[in-house]
Design an enzyme around this catalytic site. Structure first.
Site, PDB file in Angstrom:
ATOM      1  CG  ASP A   9      -1.936   1.077   1.317  1.00  0.00           C
ATOM      2  OD1 ASP A   9      -2.150   1.732   0.285  1.00  0.00           O
ATOM      3  OD2 ASP A   9      -2.531   1.276   2.386  1.00  0.00           O
ATOM      4  CB  SER A  10       0.539   4.799  -0.760  1.00  0.00           C
ATOM      5  OG  SER A  10      -0.656   5.157  -0.091  1.00  0.00           O
ATOM      6  CE1 TYR A  41       1.854   4.314  -4.323  1.00  0.00           C
ATOM      7  CE2 TYR A  41       0.405   2.463  -3.882  1.00  0.00           C
ATOM      8  CZ  TYR A  41       1.673   2.960  -4.099  1.00  0.00           C
ATOM      9  OH  TYR A  41       2.752   2.106  -4.096  1.00  0.00           O
ATOM     10  CB  SER A  42      -5.629   9.475  -3.656  1.00  0.00           C
ATOM     11  OG  SER A  42      -5.057  10.272  -2.638  1.00  0.00           O
ATOM     12  CB  CYS A  73      -3.722   0.337  -2.073  1.00  0.00           C
ATOM     13  SG  CYS A  73      -4.009   2.014  -2.665  1.00  0.00           S
ATOM     14  CG  ASN A  74     -10.213   0.166  -1.903  1.00  0.00           C
ATOM     15  OD1 ASN A  74     -11.162  -0.485  -2.319  1.00  0.00           O
ATOM     16  ND2 ASN A  74      -9.795   0.080  -0.658  1.00  0.00           N
ATOM     17  CB  THR A  75      -5.986   4.541  -4.911  1.00  0.00           C
ATOM     18  OG1 THR A  75      -6.843   5.192  -3.970  1.00  0.00           O
ATOM     19  CG2 THR A  75      -5.625   5.518  -6.015  1.00  0.00           C
ATOM     20  CB  CYS A 184      -9.638   4.087   1.523  1.00  0.00           C
ATOM     21  SG  CYS A 184      -7.897   4.378   1.939  1.00  0.00           S
ATOM     22  CB  THR A 185      -6.832  -0.768   2.851  1.00  0.00           C
ATOM     23  OG1 THR A 185      -5.759   0.078   2.395  1.00  0.00           O
ATOM     24  CG2 THR A 185      -7.264  -1.684   1.722  1.00  0.00           C
ATOM     25  CG  HIS A 186      -5.233   4.399   5.084  1.00  0.00           C
ATOM     26  ND1 HIS A 186      -4.774   4.018   3.838  1.00  0.00           N
ATOM     27  CD2 HIS A 186      -4.148   4.860   5.760  1.00  0.00           C
ATOM     28  CE1 HIS A 186      -3.479   4.242   3.770  1.00  0.00           C
ATOM     29  NE2 HIS A 186      -3.068   4.752   4.922  1.00  0.00           N
TER      30      HIS A 186
END
EC number: 5.1.1.3
Length: 265
Positions: A9-10, A41-42, A73-75, A184-186
């Site tokens: 992920d970022s 990443y967005s 990460c969704n993005t 979003c995984t966050h």
């Protein structure tokens, strides 16, 4: 054999996916990379996301034989999966907004997609909505601020309540919103705070368990009789900054032996 699973992920939001998979596959060997040099990443172009994905996976695969990669990460998942699957033979699992289960569970047929700006604007997400939520009203909030707030919570244990309210204020008075997709995984890391601020929302859809089930189905895990050598869980970052040692402590709390710089040179 212990399967070796790389998640990336970022930031550290992908730890929510790692945690869900680890509960299903506690004896797997885990590697985690957060690409903090390109966080968030967005704010990055699709070409940069693809380039980083390939570089990260390639570099780690040179040292560790990988059995699976999870793009936590969704993005990134809305962009990089085809490129990774074309280049690597092992399974690649992505994380995409849970539009389908949200549409199925919503009683008012009004769902909220809480995600990054990059995810909300992707054509892929529009296709998911068209395919699975055609009969629903889908309200969207695209936010980088919430990602930053979650990273801050991971580091300090505190959430800036005022900034959080600013992000979701338009939903607090929504008359029919009953389901929110944590896109979003966050965001599962502030689920409790969101539940308090959005008391009318009945369902918060977290993709973690679904991804864990998918990973488990793709891997046949066998627990070795004897402990295997060189199978420590290791975390990687792509930039050393003033937060490095604090992050290393956090990653150790999540079960990783150490934090290393992933050097592309």
């Amino acid at each position: 054999m212990k399967p070796t699973i790389l998640l990336y992920d970022s930031g550290m939001g992908g730890l929510t996916i790692y945690d869900a998979i680890r509960q299903t596959l506690p004896n797997a060997h885990y590697l985690y990379c957060f690409d903090n040099a390109y966080f968030p990443y967005s704010e990055r172009s699709e070409n940069v996301l693809i380039e980083q994905a390939v570089k990260i996976v390639q570099k780690i695969a040179e040292k560790y034989p990988l059995d699976m990669v999870v793009v936590a990460c969704n993005t990134a998942s809305t962009v990089v999966l085809p490129a990774l699957r074309e280049k690597f033979a092992f399974p690649i699992v992505g994380t995409v907004p849970a539009i389908k289960p949200a549409a199925a569970i919503s009683q008012t047929k009004t769902i909220g997609l809480l995600a990054t700006k990059g995810t909300v604007e992707r054509p892929y997400v529009a296709e998911l909505i068209e395919k699975y939520a055609k009969d629903c009203i889908v309200e969207k909030i695209g936010t980088t601020t919430l990602v930053e707030l979650v990273e801050e919570k991971i580091r300090t244990g505190q959430v800036d309540q005022e900034r959080l309210i600013e992000v979701i204020a338009e939903w607090q008075t929504h008359p029919t919103l009953d389901t929110v997709i944590l896109g979003c995984t966050h965001f599962p890391l502030v689920k409790q705070e969101l539940q308090q601020l959005l008391p009318n929302v009945k369902y918060f859809i977290d993709p973690g368990n679904g991804i864990a089930n998918r990973v488990s189905a793709l891997l046949s895990e066998s627990v070795p009789e004897e402990p295997e050598q060189n199978k420590e869980n290791i975390a990687f970052c792509t930039k050393i900054d003033e937060e490095f040692f604090k992050r290393e402590v956090i990653m150790q709390q999540w079960g990783f032996k150490r934090l290393e710089l992933l050097n592309f040179l």
